[in-house]
Design an enzyme around this catalytic site. Sequence first.
Site, PDB file in Angstrom:
ATOM      1  N   GLN A  86       2.494 -13.324 -11.599  1.00 27.18           N
ATOM      2  CA  GLN A  86       1.137 -13.027 -12.046  1.00 27.18           C
ATOM      3  C   GLN A  86       1.044 -11.600 -12.585  1.00 27.18           C
ATOM      4  O   GLN A  86       0.486 -11.361 -13.668  1.00 27.18           O
ATOM      5  CB  GLN A  86       0.153 -13.211 -10.885  1.00 27.18           C
ATOM      6  CG  GLN A  86      -0.026 -14.648 -10.429  1.00 27.18           C
ATOM      7  CD  GLN A  86      -0.900 -14.762  -9.203  1.00 27.18           C
ATOM      8  OE1 GLN A  86      -1.101 -13.796  -8.466  1.00 27.18           O
ATOM      9  NE2 GLN A  86      -1.414 -15.962  -8.949  1.00 27.18           N
ATOM     10  N   THR A 140      -5.547 -23.026  -4.206  1.00 24.14           N
ATOM     11  CA  THR A 140      -5.940 -21.702  -4.664  1.00 24.14           C
ATOM     12  C   THR A 140      -6.718 -21.875  -5.956  1.00 24.14           C
ATOM     13  O   THR A 140      -6.522 -22.857  -6.674  1.00 24.14           O
ATOM     14  CB  THR A 140      -4.710 -20.803  -4.907  1.00 24.14           C
ATOM     15  OG1 THR A 140      -5.120 -19.536  -5.436  1.00 24.14           O
ATOM     16  CG2 THR A 140      -3.755 -21.432  -5.893  1.00 24.14           C
ATOM     17  N   ASN A 141      -7.592 -20.942  -6.258  1.00 20.87           N
ATOM     18  CA  ASN A 141      -8.369 -21.014  -7.502  1.00 20.87           C
ATOM     19  C   ASN A 141      -7.567 -20.532  -8.708  1.00 20.87           C
ATOM     20  O   ASN A 141      -7.545 -21.188  -9.755  1.00 20.87           O
ATOM     21  CB  ASN A 141      -9.646 -20.181  -7.369  1.00 20.87           C
ATOM     22  CG  ASN A 141     -10.699 -20.819  -6.491  1.00 20.87           C
ATOM     23  OD1 ASN A 141     -11.570 -21.538  -6.945  1.00 20.87           O
ATOM     24  ND2 ASN A 141     -10.611 -20.556  -5.191  1.00 20.87           N
ATOM     25  N   THR A 142      -6.896 -19.389  -8.567  1.00 16.36           N
ATOM     26  CA  THR A 142      -6.237 -18.764  -9.716  1.00 16.36           C
ATOM     27  C   THR A 142      -5.223 -19.673 -10.379  1.00 16.36           C
ATOM     28  O   THR A 142      -5.150 -19.746 -11.616  1.00 16.36           O
ATOM     29  CB  THR A 142      -5.548 -17.455  -9.278  1.00 16.36           C
ATOM     30  OG1 THR A 142      -6.543 -16.517  -8.841  1.00 16.36           O
ATOM     31  CG2 THR A 142      -4.762 -16.838 -10.424  1.00 16.36           C
ATOM     32  N   CYS A 180     -12.006 -17.553  -4.508  1.00 18.29           N
ATOM     33  CA  CYS A 180     -10.649 -17.305  -4.036  1.00 18.29           C
ATOM     34  C   CYS A 180     -10.618 -17.912  -2.647  1.00 18.29           C
ATOM     35  O   CYS A 180     -11.535 -17.684  -1.840  1.00 18.29           O
ATOM     36  CB  CYS A 180     -10.332 -15.817  -3.989  1.00 18.29           C
ATOM     37  SG  CYS A 180      -8.766 -15.451  -3.182  1.00 18.29           S
ATOM     38  N   THR A 181      -9.594 -18.688  -2.349  1.00 14.83           N
ATOM     39  CA  THR A 181      -9.614 -19.473  -1.117  1.00 14.83           C
ATOM     40  C   THR A 181      -9.458 -18.624   0.144  1.00 14.83           C
ATOM     41  O   THR A 181      -9.635 -19.134   1.250  1.00 14.83           O
ATOM     42  CB  THR A 181      -8.534 -20.571  -1.156  1.00 14.83           C
ATOM     43  OG1 THR A 181      -7.271 -19.995  -1.513  1.00 14.83           O
ATOM     44  CG2 THR A 181      -8.913 -21.646  -2.166  1.00 14.83           C
ATOM     45  N   GLU A 182      -9.158 -17.323  -0.020  1.00 12.69           N
ATOM     46  CA  GLU A 182      -9.139 -16.429   1.152  1.00 12.69           C
ATOM     47  C   GLU A 182     -10.504 -15.819   1.459  1.00 12.69           C
ATOM     48  O   GLU A 182     -10.758 -15.394   2.587  1.00 12.69           O
ATOM     49  CB  GLU A 182      -8.132 -15.282   0.950  1.00 12.69           C
ATOM     50  CG  GLU A 182      -6.680 -15.642   1.145  1.00 12.69           C
ATOM     51  CD  GLU A 182      -6.097 -16.338  -0.077  1.00 12.69           C
ATOM     52  OE1 GLU A 182      -5.131 -17.097   0.095  1.00 12.69           O
ATOM     53  OE2 GLU A 182      -6.625 -16.129  -1.191  1.00 12.69           O
TER      54      GLU A 182
END
Length: 248
Positions: free
Chosen positions: A52, A83-85, A197-199
């Site tokens: 990334q 995850t979103n990204t 964002c999944t966190e």
Amino acid sequence: MKTIGLIGGLSWESTSEYYRIINEQVRSELGGVHSAKCLLYSFDFEEIVQLQKSGAWDLATDKMIHAAVTLERAGADLILICTNTMHKMAGEVQSNLSVPLLHIVDTTASEIKEAGLDCVGLLGTKYTMDNNFYKERFQLKHNIQVISPDEEDQEIVHDVIFNELCQGKMIPNSKERYLDVIERLREKGAQGVILGCTEIPLLIKQNDTGMKLFDTTFIHAKTAVELAMVEDNNKQKDIPVMKEIIKR
């Protein structure tokens, strides 16, 4: 029950939440000691982070396709990118599968529409907040406007994700900084905020703010269970994303 394939380790902190939510939802539906049928392909997140940072999205896409195909060959009936990204390459991943990829934007958009909103703020990595792949899907496929924070606030949100949340650190001051960003999104016209964002749901909860929050981790995992169980429990429930995710 269908088998759910999870592409995880992006980071494992949020992947563990997917596993917990999915199994809690199955137990809630079926009772007793029932749990979900699922398969997990877990990355070493550092390898993905370096791709990334260097902009090597083609290599990252190849890795995601390999993970998804591996899950399908192992018996997964539907697949989630946890995850979103990394939904940046969701189209390429889906084109290499014969089973549906459940897109996190589509599941979240369904919840936003159900809440009667059409303009929401977005918190996520800078790749998600800055790039068009995420916001354009909301706008073009679901007619939902998405507002990103300004550049300074994006840096705050991104830094907390990678230097704290992905490393299991929950710092009270960071929660306050996030709440300040949410307030500024409200001032820009946001009616609610996507925790994209999944966190982030590890840090920010609905009871922390009066702004309507959309927890993408929970929504994505919950919808996966609904799809995995829809034939077995003979429900006639209308799942709004069903037609969308099975298109190829």
